[in-house]
Write an enzyme that holds these catalytic residues in place. Structure first.
Site, mmCIF file in Angstrom:
data_model
loop_
_atom_site.group_PDB
_atom_site.id
_atom_site.type_symbol
_atom_site.label_atom_id
_atom_site.label_comp_id
_atom_site.label_asym_id
_atom_site.label_seq_id
_atom_site.Cartn_x
_atom_site.Cartn_y
_atom_site.Cartn_z
ATOM 1 N N SER A 246 -15.567 49.760 -51.616
ATOM 2 C CA SER A 246 -16.145 49.351 -50.343
ATOM 3 C C SER A 246 -17.286 50.282 -49.959
ATOM 4 O O SER A 246 -18.254 50.402 -50.696
ATOM 5 C CB SER A 246 -15.051 49.288 -49.276
ATOM 6 O OG SER A 246 -15.498 48.604 -48.140
ATOM 7 N N GLU A 369 -13.632 38.324 -51.345
ATOM 8 C CA GLU A 369 -14.139 39.477 -50.595
ATOM 9 C C GLU A 369 -14.461 39.157 -49.135
ATOM 10 O O GLU A 369 -14.169 39.925 -48.224
ATOM 11 C CB GLU A 369 -15.414 40.025 -51.263
ATOM 12 C CG GLU A 369 -15.197 40.703 -52.583
ATOM 13 C CD GLU A 369 -14.695 42.132 -52.454
ATOM 14 O OE1 GLU A 369 -14.466 42.593 -51.316
ATOM 15 O OE2 GLU A 369 -14.517 42.778 -53.502
#
Length: 555
Positions: A246, A369
């Site tokens: 991330s 995602e």
């Protein structure tokens, strides 16, 4: 979504058992020149020394606030043992603490979402009281197997950058115990380094005129520290792999895109980049965010802000992040500052003259995602255009029309077997796919095309949401966790093998029953699909045409 709570629980468990490790004068001491640092503990399960909370930078306080860090000053008056934990000031948006989980649960269970998606309807949630939070937080941990520390052969090094939207997290949120145990089992040990870097306004405040990216400078100084000192712990400075998920993955992309004026060489040889994400901010947004922060502090300049008490800045930062008005965003992050980062990372990396194509990479993203960052408003098809304008405010009306009508038209055909499928079956999935492409998966796509050697994977264990794979990567099979949801121990061990062997030999392999040979992406543009029951080589599921469009817009 529960990783942060899980990491905190694991940390408490670790701290509660420290007495069994018996901190002792017999634990080794490393002379760093500027200080003497003693191991804090010897973990009996991994037989690894934990050198905790090693200072790698001077305290970034007072006149050093919001600026690149300086190296630490010399302090050899006493031996440091890292007994005092360090966490950088942080905050969490209301949308992530109050709305995200109930909304995701409603989507995944097919039940109505009855909550509000207006953050003003919820109370401000302050970060939990944590005595470790301090502006003087630029510390790192080194965890090294005793056999490596005492041996004669240098081991590869894994440097971990934590995720958290550039506003929350710390170096202890995931623990390396499971990876280290697995490395010992398969005879491929390594040195683990985890790094704190400044968060929120402290690390990412920018003025649109050159100030910004202090957090990137923190990370770079930490990497230079590893290059200079890791051999003292048994690590090989010529075999350093950086890993992040991330915001941590996005940080690595920016380190690769760093101007040659920052440092002539990238201080690592390999990278494991997982679900890299960030939102590039316009100059106007940077200036607006800065002004809002100054108003919260009741000052008119950064010079005044640098003179304020730490508690006042920490409170203002937490409040500003909590009240982030755009669902799925975090207020702060990397910017083009024309010094460290001179252009969109995509443009820098895709340039034919990009210097670091020889770096070996492993990339990954989850299959779903965007869902984590998709607001409840995304369930309404009529909101799609306004959401695009919200997330990319600098985009032209003509480009918005192109996105709505051409790239993501309201054609819900994901369930068909046609090659013309767009990947979504309803308005919410349409918005989620847009979010996945624009801010996450397309970044993986250009990474896989840039580097000479890239191993790409897609994590598809249902529901395949952002960060779900981290629990597999760091699974500790000596302490099975019953809260992982859908889980396959063999898959977790295989994923760990791939990481560990990549560190050691430059390509991923595993002897687990589930494992298959992992082909380089450049051979035929195919990826490793990591499923719950099987692993297979498949076509890259990310739409290449849509990605070429996004590369020039979202970086």
């Amino acid at each position: 979504m529960h990783l942060r709570k899980k990491g905190y629980i694991l940390l408490l468990s670790l701290l509660s058992s420290i007495s069994s490790y018996a901190h002792s004068k017999s634990l080794p001491i490393v002379d760093l020149g500027y200080e003497l640092h003693q191991a804090f503990s010897l973990d009996q399960s991994t037989q690894a020394y934990n050198f905790s909370n090693i200072r790698y930078a001077a305290p970034p306080v007072s006149t050093l606030r919001f600026r690149p860090p300086l190296p630490p000053s010399t302090n050899r008056t006493e031996i440091q043992n890292g007994a005092v934990g360090r966490v950088c000031p942080q905050g969490e948006p209301v949308w992530s603490t109050e709305i995200l989980i109930p909304f995701l649960e409603s989507v995944l269970t097919g039940t109505p979402f009855n909550g509000s998606d207006d953050i003003s309807d919820y109370p401000i949630v302050w970060p939990p009281e944590d005595a470790r939070i301090t502006e003087d937080c630029l510390f790192l941990d080194v965890v090294v197997p005793k056999s490596v520390f005492e041996g004669s052969e240098a081991a590869p090094v894994l440097v971990w950058f934590d995720g958290g939207g550039f506003v929350t997290g710390d170096k202890t949120e995931v623990l390396p115990t499971g990876l280290l145990e697995r490395g010992s089992e398969i005879g491929k040990e390594f040195v683990y380094v985890a790094v704190n870097y400044r968060l929120g306004a402290f690390g990412w405040l920018s003025d649109g005129e050159g100030l910004g990216n202090a957090g990137l400078y923190d990370q770079r100084l930490a990497l230079e520290w590893v290059k200079k000192y890791i051999s003292l712990f048994g690590g090989d400075p010529g075999r350093v792999t950086v890993m992040g998920e991330s915001a941590g993955g996005g940080s690595i992309v920016h380190q690769l895109a760093a101007s040659t004026g920052v440092e002539r060489e990238v201080p690592f040889q390999q990278a494991i980049i997982q679900s890299p994400g960030w939102y590039m901010q316009s100059v106007e947004l940077q200036k607006s965010t800065l002004q809002d922060f100054l108003e919260l502090l009741n000052v008119t300049s950064l010079e005044e802000a640098r003179q304020l008490p730490s508690k006042q800045l920490i409170t203002a930062n937490a409040y500003q992040i909590a009240t982030t008005s755009v669902y799925g965003t975090y207020t702060y992050g990397p910017v083009i500052d024309n010094t460290f980062i001179t252009d969109l990372p995509s443009r820098i990396l895709l340039d034919p003259d990009f210097k670091w194509k020889n770096i070996r990479v492993m990339t990954s993203h989850t299959i779903n995602e965007g869902l984590t960052f998709t607001p409840p408003a995304g369930m309404n098809s009529s909101a799609f255009q306004s959401l695009i304008e919200t997330y990319i405010p600098s985009i032209s009306p003509e480009t918005v029309d192109q996105i709505v009508q051409y790239w993501y038209p309201p054609v819900y055909n994901a369930s068909t077997l046609s090659s013309e499928t767009l990947g979504y079956s309803n308005p919410l999935e349409r918005t989620s796919v847009f979010m996945s492409d624009a801010f996450f998966q397309c970044k993986n796509r250009y990474l896989d095309n840039v580097f000479d050697t890239s191993y790409a994977s897609v994590f598809s264990v249902p529901p395949g949401v952002h960060a779900q794979d981290v629990a597999f990567n760091f699974w500790d099979h000596s302490q099975p966790d019953t809260e992982l949801g859908l889980f396959n121990a063999s898959l977790a061990l295989t994923m760990q093998d791939y990481i560990i062997t990549f560190l050691n030999q430059g390509f991923p392999t595993s002897a687990e029953d589930m494992a298959i040979k992992w082909k380089e992406y450049s051979k035929d543009g195919r990826v490793m699909n990591l499923g719950l029951q099987d692993i297979a080589i498949t076509s890259d599921p990310v739409n290449s045409d849509r990605c070429r469009f996004w590369w020039n817009i979202t970086g």
